[in-house]
Write an enzyme that holds these catalytic residues in place. Sequence first.
Site, PDB file in Angstrom:
ATOM      1  N   SER A 132       0.854  -1.187   0.000  1.00 43.71           N
ATOM      2  CA  SER A 132       0.000   0.000   0.000  1.00 43.71           C
ATOM      3  C   SER A 132       0.887   1.232   0.000  1.00 43.71           C
ATOM      4  O   SER A 132       2.034   1.188   0.469  1.00 43.71           O
ATOM      5  CB  SER A 132      -0.886   0.011   1.254  1.00 43.71           C
ATOM      6  OG  SER A 132      -1.562   1.248   1.403  1.00 43.71           O
ATOM      7  N   TYR A 145      -2.604  -0.615  10.900  1.00 49.36           N
ATOM      8  CA  TYR A 145      -2.673  -1.003   9.483  1.00 49.36           C
ATOM      9  C   TYR A 145      -1.402  -0.589   8.762  1.00 49.36           C
ATOM     10  O   TYR A 145      -0.796  -1.393   8.031  1.00 49.36           O
ATOM     11  CB  TYR A 145      -3.896  -0.354   8.818  1.00 49.36           C
ATOM     12  CG  TYR A 145      -3.853  -0.481   7.307  1.00 49.36           C
ATOM     13  CD1 TYR A 145      -4.048  -1.718   6.696  1.00 49.36           C
ATOM     14  CD2 TYR A 145      -3.594   0.624   6.494  1.00 49.36           C
ATOM     15  CE1 TYR A 145      -3.994  -1.842   5.314  1.00 49.36           C
ATOM     16  CE2 TYR A 145      -3.542   0.501   5.124  1.00 49.36           C
ATOM     17  CZ  TYR A 145      -3.738  -0.730   4.531  1.00 49.36           C
ATOM     18  OH  TYR A 145      -3.679  -0.858   3.166  1.00 49.36           O
TER      19      TYR A 145
END
Length: 276
Positions: A132, A145
């Site tokens: 990501s 996260y």
Amino acid sequence: MTASVLITGASSGIGRATARHLARREDLTVYATARRPETLEPAGPGIHPLALDVTDEESMRAAVKHIEERHGSVGALVNNAGYGQYGTVEETDMQAVRRQFETNVFGPARLAQLVLPGMRRAGGGRIVNIGSMGGRLVFPVGGYYHASKYAVEALSDALRFEAAPFGVKVSLVEPGLIRTGFEDTASGTLADSAGDDSVYAALNEAVGRRMADSYRSRLLAVGPDAVATVVKRAVTARRPRTRYVVTPAAVALVHTRRLLGGRAFDAYLRLQFGKV
């Protein structure tokens, strides 16, 4: 060229789109996997649904064995399964944090361990990890996260060097905001992480509002096919890149974080989320 492709988290979003894109190649057999196989689309030409839970050892072993018995090795592994656990560092339940790392980090790492012996015997293979832009910069209330995606960055860099002598190429795909339902899960975990009386209530509200606005933006967010196209390139290119940042907005944010440094980026975040 790889003959078989194992994709995790293929019941929706990036995983499902990737399976469709790769199955268009007649020289590839795609194994689309999910924890609950009934959530997978019916088998189409070149696509085979398969049960695989990245948090379950026996499930991972069985899936890899199934493919190796038919193809000799897993030609390409696409580590896509993952989700966003949102909440402040102080208030997020540690059991939730452990589940986050089991899915986003330990599962992909274990699958790499399981497929590498077969890839070495075959003389090569591909491992594509879906990271990501959140592995290159951090937004508040997403610390756990982001930490999981930073871990995927580190593992990918180490593995790329270690596996190269055996003909195994490792690429990291770093998407920006992708409309997949990720935001719904993230918002749900954020809502569950703290009550209305939280000392972080104003920050949580600001982050939730900003997240919803960003995913609605046509300038900031795109559909999963944008990532699937890049994954297909990483799987099939003769010389795949080490990193692929997906979406112009993600490229801009990654470079902005690098250029601004910590203090200036914190100031940028205060503009986005207010002085809460």
